[in-house]
Structures are given as C-alpha cells and as structure tokens.
Write an enzyme that holds these catalytic residues in place. Sequence first.
Site, mmCIF file in Angstrom:
data_model
loop_
_atom_site.group_PDB
_atom_site.id
_atom_site.type_symbol
_atom_site.label_atom_id
_atom_site.label_comp_id
_atom_site.label_asym_id
_atom_site.label_seq_id
_atom_site.Cartn_x
_atom_site.Cartn_y
_atom_site.Cartn_z
ATOM 1 N N PRO A 1 -0.610 9.032 -1.477
ATOM 2 C CA PRO A 1 -0.130 10.149 -2.299
ATOM 3 C C PRO A 1 0.702 11.131 -1.470
ATOM 4 O O PRO A 1 0.229 11.656 -0.461
ATOM 5 C CB PRO A 1 -1.420 10.815 -2.796
ATOM 6 C CG PRO A 1 -2.477 9.774 -2.649
ATOM 7 C CD PRO A 1 -2.081 8.979 -1.438
ATOM 8 N N PRO A 2 1.956 11.392 -1.868
ATOM 9 C CA PRO A 2 2.774 12.378 -1.148
ATOM 10 C C PRO A 2 2.228 13.794 -1.310
ATOM 11 O O PRO A 2 1.410 14.059 -2.200
ATOM 12 C CB PRO A 2 4.148 12.243 -1.819
ATOM 13 C CG PRO A 2 4.134 10.899 -2.469
ATOM 14 C CD PRO A 2 2.716 10.680 -2.896
ATOM 15 N N ARG B 1 -15.812 3.328 3.904
ATOM 16 C CA ARG B 1 -16.576 4.471 4.396
ATOM 17 C C ARG B 1 -15.662 5.681 4.507
ATOM 18 O O ARG B 1 -16.013 6.785 4.128
ATOM 19 C CB ARG B 1 -17.201 4.157 5.768
ATOM 20 C CG ARG B 1 -18.171 5.237 6.230
ATOM 21 C CD ARG B 1 -18.360 5.258 7.728
ATOM 22 N NE ARG B 1 -17.178 5.729 8.441
ATOM 23 C CZ ARG B 1 -17.136 5.943 9.750
ATOM 24 N NH1 ARG B 1 -18.209 5.717 10.490
ATOM 25 N NH2 ARG B 1 -16.038 6.361 10.333
ATOM 26 N N TYR C 1 1.548 -2.553 4.725
ATOM 27 C CA TYR C 1 1.395 -1.097 4.782
ATOM 28 C C TYR C 1 2.797 -0.489 4.774
ATOM 29 O O TYR C 1 3.473 -0.440 5.800
ATOM 30 C CB TYR C 1 0.625 -0.705 6.044
ATOM 31 C CG TYR C 1 -0.829 -1.118 6.009
ATOM 32 C CD1 TYR C 1 -1.744 -0.401 5.254
ATOM 33 C CD2 TYR C 1 -1.281 -2.246 6.697
ATOM 34 C CE1 TYR C 1 -3.076 -0.782 5.187
ATOM 35 C CE2 TYR C 1 -2.611 -2.642 6.648
ATOM 36 C CZ TYR C 1 -3.508 -1.901 5.890
ATOM 37 O OH TYR C 1 -4.830 -2.287 5.825
ATOM 38 N N GLU D 1 0.839 -1.202 0.000
ATOM 39 C CA GLU D 1 0.000 0.000 0.000
ATOM 40 C C GLU D 1 0.875 1.253 0.000
ATOM 41 O O GLU D 1 1.883 1.328 0.694
ATOM 42 C CB GLU D 1 -0.917 0.030 1.224
ATOM 43 C CG GLU D 1 -1.797 1.285 1.270
ATOM 44 C CD GLU D 1 -2.887 1.206 2.316
ATOM 45 O OE1 GLU D 1 -3.778 0.342 2.152
ATOM 46 O OE2 GLU D 1 -2.844 1.986 3.293
ATOM 47 N N ALA E 1 -19.862 1.769 3.599
ATOM 48 C CA ALA E 1 -19.130 1.116 2.510
ATOM 49 C C ALA E 1 -20.032 0.123 1.787
ATOM 50 O O ALA E 1 -19.915 -0.067 0.570
ATOM 51 C CB ALA E 1 -17.888 0.415 3.058
ATOM 52 N N LYS F 1 -21.274 -6.175 3.695
ATOM 53 C CA LYS F 1 -20.441 -5.631 2.613
ATOM 54 C C LYS F 1 -20.097 -6.724 1.605
ATOM 55 O O LYS F 1 -20.116 -6.505 0.393
ATOM 56 C CB LYS F 1 -19.158 -5.010 3.188
ATOM 57 C CG LYS F 1 -19.386 -3.719 3.950
ATOM 58 C CD LYS F 1 -18.091 -2.992 4.285
ATOM 59 C CE LYS F 1 -17.316 -3.622 5.397
ATOM 60 N NZ LYS F 1 -16.149 -2.801 5.829
ATOM 61 N N TRP G 1 -6.896 7.062 -0.711
ATOM 62 C CA TRP G 1 -7.754 8.158 -1.170
ATOM 63 C C TRP G 1 -7.942 9.100 0.006
ATOM 64 O O TRP G 1 -8.406 8.695 1.064
ATOM 65 C CB TRP G 1 -9.094 7.559 -1.602
ATOM 66 C CG TRP G 1 -10.085 8.496 -2.201
ATOM 67 C CD1 TRP G 1 -11.026 9.240 -1.535
ATOM 68 C CD2 TRP G 1 -10.271 8.772 -3.587
ATOM 69 N NE1 TRP G 1 -11.781 9.958 -2.428
ATOM 70 C CE2 TRP G 1 -11.338 9.682 -3.704
ATOM 71 C CE3 TRP G 1 -9.644 8.331 -4.755
ATOM 72 C CZ2 TRP G 1 -11.790 10.178 -4.925
ATOM 73 C CZ3 TRP G 1 -10.096 8.814 -5.968
ATOM 74 C CH2 TRP G 1 -11.143 9.717 -6.054
#
Length: 600
Positions: free
Chosen positions: A24-25, A111, A276, A21, A131, A173, A53
């Site tokens: 975005p910097p 979510r 991560y 994963e 979600a 979900k 996101w």
Amino acid sequence: MKVIDKIKKAEAENRFFWSFEYFPPKTPQGVQNLYDRMERMQRLGPEFIDVTWGAGGTSSELTTEMVATAQSVYGLETMMHLTCTNMEVSKIDTALKAAKECGCQNILALRGDPPKGQLNWESCENGFSHAEDLVRYIRKQYGDYFCIAVAGHPEGHIDNPDKEDDLLQLKKKVDAGADLIVTQLFFDVEMFLDFVKRCRDIGITCPILPGVLPIQNYNGLKRVISFNNNHVPQKIWDDLEPIKDDDAAVKEYGINLTIEFIRRFWEAGILGFHIYTFNLERSTRIILERLNLVPSLDQIKPLPWNPALTSKRAKENVRPIFWKNRTKSYIQRTETWDEFPNGRWGDSRSPAFGELDGWGVSLKYPTTECLNMWGKPETIDDIALLFAKYCKGSLAGIPWSAQQLDAETETIRQRLAAINLLGYLTINSQPAVNGAKSSHKIYGWGPKDGYVFQKAYLEFFISPERLDDIIKKISKDPQVTYFAVNRQGDFRTNAQSDQPNAVTWGVFPGKEIVQPTIVEPMAFMAWKDEAFELWNEWAHIYDRESPSAKLILDIANNWYLINIVHNDFQDEGGIWRLFDLEIDGEISRKLRQSLVSAQR
C-alpha cells in the site's frame, strides 16, 4: 477462486505461472497511480497478486480496500497478507470478514515484523505469537473457505539461528492447515533448491513458490538485504561493482539475473514464481516478455472491460459505457444489486443505482496536485484548453478521468482535441471499429478467432446555446442517436425507445453474439448526477468567490451533458462530420489571424 486450485490446475497442465506482490502506498496519489499500474500489469497475466499488511495493521484499511478493488474493478485474483504483529483476535476477525465480503479467498498468514522503532518482536495481549497459531485459527473459524499461504525462509528465519528447527517450524505451519509456501526473496538459487529438497525430505508436499526480486539499483539492493541479512553470492557483487553507479545498467543486470533464476527453476521442475515488484512495472514486464510468457488477449481479456472476481457479479457481461473511465464508481454504486445484466439486459436494468458518496465523486488527486494540473481557469477557453491538452496526452487527468486515454483513442486524438478547443468538453469516446480481429493489440478482446465491432461514441458537456445547433445537425443524419440532459433533469433524445443500444459487440466461433457495452437512458440519468457533481468537486479546490469557482459552477448549473452514437459502424468518419464545418471554420479563422499578423 482459491490460489491453490489455480496452481494445481497450472501444474496439471504443465504450464508456467507467476504472481506479483504490491504494498500500500503512503499517499492518495500513490494509491491511484498503483491502481493504474495494476490494471496495466493485469495484462501480463499473473495467476494472482498479493497485497502486504503493515506491521500491527498500520495499513489495514488500505490493504483491504486494495484487495477489494483488485478483485472487483481489475479482475485480479488477490491474496491478502495478515500478520500477528499488534493484532488482537478482534482485529484479525475484522480483517478476515472484510476479505470474505469482497470475494477474496486467499490469505498469506505471517507472524510479521516488529513495529517501527521496536527491535524485537513481541506478541500482543489477546493475539497470536506465531504464524502457525494464525493458520490454525483461520482454519477453525472458516474451514476450507480460504486458501492459506505461509512464508518460507530458504536461508532460515533471521530470529532462528537453527536452520533445521526453522524448517520444522515451517512444517508445523503446513500441518496446521497451510496450502502453499511463498518464499522470502533470495539471491542464491542453489540454496533455494536445497531448501526445497530439505522441505520434501521432512514431508512438506505443498507447492513452494520462489520469491524473486529484480534488482533495481545498487544501494536499494544493499538496503533490502539488510532487513533479513540475505546472502548475495560474491559473483553478483563482482558483476555489479563496475556498474553500481549506473542505475540503467543495474536494472538491466537485475532483469537478466532474474531471468537466469527463473530458467534454473524450470530446469528443476518448478513451474511458478512470485515477483516482488516493489510497485514497479518495467522490470517485471521485460522479464515476462523476454521469457515469452505474456499471454494472448483471449486469455486475459474476455470482455472489453475487466470482469469482477466476485461471486455476486459472476454473470455480469454487460455494462453502460458512461462509467468507462470511472469503473470503481460503477462497481460501488451497483454493489447492492441482486443481479447483473447477463447479455439480455432485461430486469437487471431496473434496480436503483446507489447514492453518490465516498470514492464515487472524488477527484482522485490531492488539491495541490489539482491546482498544479488545472491552474485557475477564468474563461471557457481556459477550460477548453485543459480538456484539449488532456486529449493530446500533455495533461495527466481531468476530473472525469484520472488516467491517460486508452490506446484506442490514438486514431481520434487530434479530432478530440480540436472539438474541445471549440468548446465541446469531451469526457468519453470511442472510435468506430468494423470487424477487427479479436487478437488485435488495441481493439481486441474475447475468444480467439473472433471479430469485434464498435460504434463511434462521443460524450461531452455543451453550452445551452450550442445544444440546439448540434441537435439540428444530428437531425440531418438518421444514423445518429443522442441523449442530452442538464443538471436539473431536462432530458432530450431522438431515440425511438428506451431499449439499450449496443455500442460494442463481438462475433466468435461457436458462440452467440456478445454485446458487452451499451448506451441506455436509465443508466445515463444515474450517471449524469455523478458527472455534474464532479464540476462541484473541481470548484471546491478554489475559493467560493473566485472567478474559477464561479465559472466552473456556472457550467455545472447551466450546461448539458450529451452522448452521441453514430450507429453506422462502417462509417468511421460519420460522427466527426457533425463538427467538420466548425473545425474548418476555426482553422480558417486562425489562418486569417496569422495573415493579418504577418502583414503587420
């Protein structure tokens, strides 16, 4: 390709798999550095990557750009996060359309967290509250096109104190159309395994990927667990206490702990895991190396460059060498082509390259960074020294290449630096390779048990005064071909035809010869516009009337761009003999200067 299909294939083959994963910097330079890191980490063989996101779509444009770049430039199967936070349906529609257009078939539906500065999560007008609603909407709009992942919480969601109800919400979900579950990070493996059992007990049958975070430092761990009040077993705190102020020791502990977790997953029959990375590379690489999971070259490098993962470019297996250091620009300028070279070259060379715009002519660095790296050159020697420093690895980049030289240039690094000091400003090169094994750590690519070859290649800017001299030298060696052109389009060559000249190729068992990198005049003429425009971009960081801007623009307007191919790939030093006398002369001159200085 859908991630769920890749996971099912790995499970059917009973092999381990993993994913990374990224987020975005916040700065343009951070984005460029992350792209370089993603390219390196692609060699670690992740089954897929995902890109986060920002709450309310705060990083939506960058997220979609990163997804598109990962898919098309670096050949990484990518999953895009998508949240409900401050996202009305129109924004979700835009995001899903952008994902599909760039070939991404994977969405992690969440979510999301409350926006910054807001304690409690609230749905927005014309948006979704859960979600589950987002999953159902994606399925309604796109059917089976997307693989949809959802988040699982082994400790229960922080906003739901009822763990059993939280598990039922997860099942909703999945029942709404989710294909797999990726868990939030945790540090209690037994608790995770119990979570998996409870999921299976209530009928959740899809794959569940455990999300693991290699601990990087003590305070960082405390900060991360504060977001969701994660439980950390007391043994881990006890282990960290004596080393908590030693970041290197904490990193090593985090690596070993993650390896323990992964081995425990395997004992329980769970083959895959999700790392991560927090945009960091070292710990992830070491974990995979110590577990002997880093794949062989034939699995991750079918060609010398990374094939794009878009259906439109599925048959592309030939590219011009000119964009070797600016792959994204090449992708951008050819994205409207109807077809791509497939090894026979043919008519797919004829479509016009796209116009120069946007990313294609950017310097990749902010102005302040450019000034710090390149200073204010006022003479040709100043610029030549910058190019030489880049070749030696002491300068991070030049306008034509924002990353360090490839490992293959190590054998020619000193010669590159030397000819730059002579005023031949190199922007692309490759050494001759005569039958290296396809498994070779530096030169290898393609299927196993094959052999790869390269012709020596040089591309550089040259003053008009020196152009005639180098052409005379080239005329004495029948093995050398060249193209030269200035900004105005004055084109010179000794090539006997305009047909492509393969400069890399591979010979593999049971296959035709593969020729994936070429030199040919049509592409060179498209490339020259970009190559010269980068001089302009460099000049723009200075005042127009400054000596630096005037010098750089003079080069742009008057010098030539030339590429040279030495077609005898068995003659490793052949291309350098064009410069040997000058290099010897320069060495002699410096020796004489040293002697004179010593006598004084």
